[in-house]
Design an enzyme around this catalytic site. Structure first.
Site, PDB file in Angstrom:
ATOM      1  CB  CYS A 132       3.079 -58.715  67.482  1.00 29.08           C
ATOM      2  SG  CYS A 132       4.578 -57.728  67.348  1.00 29.08           S
ATOM      3  CB  CYS A 178       4.338 -58.983  71.228  1.00 30.03           C
ATOM      4  SG  CYS A 178       3.758 -57.272  71.105  1.00 30.03           S
ATOM      5  CG  ASP A 196      17.653 -58.506  61.547  1.00 27.03           C
ATOM      6  OD1 ASP A 196      17.419 -59.530  60.865  1.00 27.03           O
ATOM      7  OD2 ASP A 196      17.039 -57.447  61.392  1.00 27.03           O
ATOM      8  CG  HIS A 234       2.320 -53.929  69.436  1.00 25.36           C
ATOM      9  ND1 HIS A 234       2.903 -54.898  68.659  1.00 25.36           N
ATOM     10  CD2 HIS A 234       1.600 -53.155  68.595  1.00 25.36           C
ATOM     11  CE1 HIS A 234       2.550 -54.728  67.406  1.00 25.36           C
ATOM     12  NE2 HIS A 234       1.750 -53.671  67.329  1.00 25.36           N
ATOM     13  CG  ASN A 287      13.312 -49.860  57.465  1.00 26.25           C
ATOM     14  OD1 ASN A 287      13.992 -48.935  57.037  1.00 26.25           O
ATOM     15  ND2 ASN A 287      13.729 -51.113  57.473  1.00 26.25           N
ATOM     16  N   GLY A 314       9.700 -49.898  54.000  1.00 22.47           N
ATOM     17  CA  GLY A 314      10.374 -51.168  54.274  1.00 22.47           C
ATOM     18  C   GLY A 314      10.073 -51.781  55.620  1.00 22.47           C
ATOM     19  CG  HIS A 361       6.658 -54.566  68.302  1.00 25.87           C
ATOM     20  ND1 HIS A 361       6.039 -55.322  69.290  1.00 25.87           N
ATOM     21  CD2 HIS A 361       7.550 -53.773  68.942  1.00 25.87           C
ATOM     22  CE1 HIS A 361       6.535 -54.995  70.471  1.00 25.87           C
ATOM     23  NE2 HIS A 361       7.465 -54.056  70.285  1.00 25.87           N
ATOM     24  CG  HIS A 383      11.942 -53.031  64.308  1.00 28.11           C
ATOM     25  ND1 HIS A 383      10.632 -53.164  63.911  1.00 28.11           N
ATOM     26  CD2 HIS A 383      12.690 -53.139  63.192  1.00 28.11           C
ATOM     27  CE1 HIS A 383      10.582 -53.361  62.609  1.00 28.11           C
ATOM     28  NE2 HIS A 383      11.824 -53.337  62.141  1.00 28.11           N
ATOM     29  CG  HIS A 409      16.991 -52.232  61.444  1.00 29.53           C
ATOM     30  ND1 HIS A 409      17.026 -53.548  61.041  1.00 29.53           N
ATOM     31  CD2 HIS A 409      15.738 -51.792  61.153  1.00 29.53           C
ATOM     32  CE1 HIS A 409      15.842 -53.879  60.531  1.00 29.53           C
ATOM     33  NE2 HIS A 409      15.044 -52.838  60.587  1.00 29.53           N
TER      34      HIS A 409
HETATM   35  P1  5GP Z   1      11.853 -54.145  59.128  1.00 27.35           P
HETATM   36  O1  5GP Z   1      11.939 -54.516  57.672  1.00 27.35           O
HETATM   37  O2  5GP Z   1      10.462 -54.313  59.668  1.00 27.35           O
HETATM   38  O3  5GP Z   1      12.455 -52.805  59.432  1.00 27.35           O
HETATM   39  O4  5GP Z   1      12.794 -55.146  59.883  1.00 27.35           O
HETATM   40  C1  5GP Z   1      12.372 -56.352  60.408  1.00 27.35           C
HETATM   41  C2  5GP Z   1      13.622 -57.127  60.743  1.00 27.35           C
HETATM   42  O5  5GP Z   1      13.261 -58.168  61.627  1.00 27.35           O
HETATM   43  C3  5GP Z   1      14.280 -57.767  59.523  1.00 27.35           C
HETATM   44  O6  5GP Z   1      15.615 -57.276  59.395  1.00 27.35           O
HETATM   45  C4  5GP Z   1      14.222 -59.248  59.811  1.00 27.35           C
HETATM   46  O7  5GP Z   1      15.395 -59.919  59.430  1.00 27.35           O
HETATM   47  C5  5GP Z   1      14.029 -59.303  61.319  1.00 27.35           C
HETATM   48  N1  5GP Z   1      13.263 -60.444  61.795  1.00 27.35           N
HETATM   49  C6  5GP Z   1      12.107 -60.924  61.284  1.00 27.35           C
HETATM   50  N2  5GP Z   1      11.665 -61.971  62.006  1.00 27.35           N
HETATM   51  C7  5GP Z   1      12.566 -62.144  62.996  1.00 27.35           C
HETATM   52  C8  5GP Z   1      12.668 -63.093  64.066  1.00 27.35           C
HETATM   53  O8  5GP Z   1      11.839 -63.984  64.261  1.00 27.35           O
HETATM   54  N3  5GP Z   1      13.751 -62.973  64.884  1.00 27.35           N
HETATM   55  C9  5GP Z   1      14.689 -62.004  64.712  1.00 27.35           C
HETATM   56  N4  5GP Z   1      15.717 -61.983  65.571  1.00 27.35           N
HETATM   57  N5  5GP Z   1      14.633 -61.105  63.722  1.00 27.35           N
HETATM   58  C10 5GP Z   1      13.583 -61.175  62.867  1.00 27.35           C
HETATM   59 ZN    ZN Z   2       4.247 -56.359  69.101  1.00 24.33          ZN
END
Ligand code: 5GP
Ligand code: ZN
Length: 130
Positions: free
Chosen positions: A3, A6, A29, A45, A84, A90, A95, A97, A99
């Site tokens: 992950c 993680c 991000d 996690h 999301n 989306g 894991h 999170h 935004h």
């Molecule tokens: P989700 O679509 O799951 O709500 O958001 C995942 C977010 O994680 C996306 O906005 C994407 O740009 C960000 N993201 C994906 N991989 C990484 C990474 O390796 N580092 C960082 N800082 N952000 C990431």
């Molecule tokens: Zn995780």
């Protein structure tokens, strides 16, 4: 576990960290919707907010508030908070999170396409939710 968040929490992968405590981290991000788009992530996690035990969630909200205070003080008092939950909604990283997307004015994001709520729809949904 394979992950990415993680790994970021354990510092196995680099991130632009803006906040850290015992239970959470917040970092930029890599595909920001606006300048200073931050991801707030519990170190443990969990896939969704609803999976987090009440006590832990309450503590995490306190940590989130500290990050919001930083955003308000240093970036903008206007921002969107988004979670999301689930693939269709989306969620790409499984894991949990949150935004934090600072708003400065003029961003062409979050143009939601809505419809007018009808009596029938409202009654149907209320029946399901009760
Ligand atoms: P989700 O679509 O799951 O709500 O958001 C995942 C977010 O994680 C996306 O906005 C994407 O740009 C960000 N993201 C994906 N991989 C990484 C990474 O390796 N580092 C960082 N800082 N952000 C990431
Ligand atoms: Zn995780």
């Amino acid at each position: 576990m394979n992950c990415i968040f993680c790994k970021i929490a354990k510092k196995e992968i680099k991130s632009y960290l803006i906040y850290e405590d015992d239970i959470s981290i917040a970092f930029l991000d890599i595909n920001p919707l606006s300048r200073g788009h931050i991801l707030f992530v519990p170190k443990k996690h969990y896939k969704t907010l609803s999976e987090i035990p009440d006590g832990e969630l309450a503590e995490l909200m306190k940590s989130l508030k500290r990050v919001l205070n930083i955003v308000e003080e240093k970036l903008s008092k206007n921002y969107n908070i988004i979670n999301n939950c689930g693939k269709i909604a989306g969620q790409e990283i499984e894991h949990v999170h949150i935004h934090i997307v600072p708003r400065y004015g003029g961003e062409e994001i979050f143009l939601w396409k809505t419809h007018k709520l009808t009596e029938e729809e409202a009654e149907d949904i209320l029946k399901r939710l009760k």
